[in-house]
Design an enzyme around this catalytic site. Structure first.
Site, PDB file in Angstrom:
ATOM      1  CG  ASP A  57     -56.030  20.706 -34.742  1.00 44.67           C
ATOM      2  OD1 ASP A  57     -56.092  20.041 -33.686  1.00 44.67           O
ATOM      3  OD2 ASP A  57     -55.501  20.276 -35.770  1.00 44.67           O
TER       4      ASP A  57
ATOM      5  CE  LYS B 202     -55.875  25.473 -36.524  1.00 45.00           C
ATOM      6  NZ  LYS B 202     -56.912  25.274 -37.514  1.00 45.00           N
TER       7      LYS B 202
END
Ligand code: SF4
Length: 211
Positions: free
Chosen positions: A139, A121
């Site tokens: 996310d 991420k």
């Protein structure tokens, strides 16, 4: 409607809805974004933005933060939660930037993923926001919305969602789309309440509505 067609329509509509959506973490330098992303784990971006100025006032560059005692970093970042492990990662990450990269943040996924505390991420966020390269940041908002909208089918694991999205999203659209999903996830397709489908710009292309 194929997933790809659905994705292209969603991209178009969210662009119109949130033309200026960008990263909600404040930063001026790539290394600061790395620090903020680590602090943002299980914490809000808003809180991280409030905490980091004190950290950068005391340690204004990669070298000074690399030399800072971990306990001192922890004292400052504690309000973001998980203070000990975040401070440890930030310290180790800054040391690696100083020792291997001449205080610069690398620009490949492979190298970014070697940095302590940096997962896919964070690495994707750096690739997209700092270097303008193709990136998909999976996310919690991205995962929830993509499942509801029907861009992925019941996939919750971030890396699997990312890989599924790479197949249907034009690479150059990924980074901005993910920012827009965050905005949409906060304002309309919320997690805690029922999603506000009645005022959603995607209601006629969303799988949740049987489309
Ligand atoms: S129609 Fe409903 S479920 Fe679909 S994206 Fe909009 S708010 Fe979310």
């Amino acid at each position: 409607m194929t997933k790809k067609q659905r994705a292209l329509e969603i991209i178009k509509r969210l662009k119109a809805e949130y033309p200026d959506a960008g990263c909600t973490l404040d930063y001026e330098d790539a290394w600061k974004l790395l620090v903020s992303v680590r602090l943002a784990a299980q914490c809000t971006d808003e809180r991280v933005n409030k905490i980091v100025p004190a950290l950068y006032e005391k340690y204004p560059d990669v070298s000074s933060l690399a030399e800072a005692p971990v306990e001192e970093i922890e004292k400052i970042v504690k309000p973001c939660g998980l203070g000990a492990s975040k401070a440890r990662d930030i310290s180790a990450c800054m040391k690696m930037l100083r020792d291997r990269y001449d205080c610069h943040v690398p620009d490949t996924m492979e190298e970014l993923l070697k940095l302590p505390g940096v997962g896919r991420k964070s690495a994707n966020l750096i690739m997209g926001d700092v270097y303008g390269k193709p990136a998909i940041v999976t996310d919690t908002h991205c995962i929830r919305l993509c499942n509801r909208m029907g861009l992925v089918d019941n996939i919750k694991e971030p890396k699997k969602v990312e890989m599924a999205l790479w197949k249907i999203i034009p690479p150059e659209e990924g980074s901005d789309l993910c920012h827009r999903l965050v905005y949409h996830g906060r304002a309309v397709c919320t997690a805690r309440t029922k999603p506000y489908c009645d005022r959603c710009c995607l209601s006629d292309v969303c799988k949740k509505n049987g489309i």
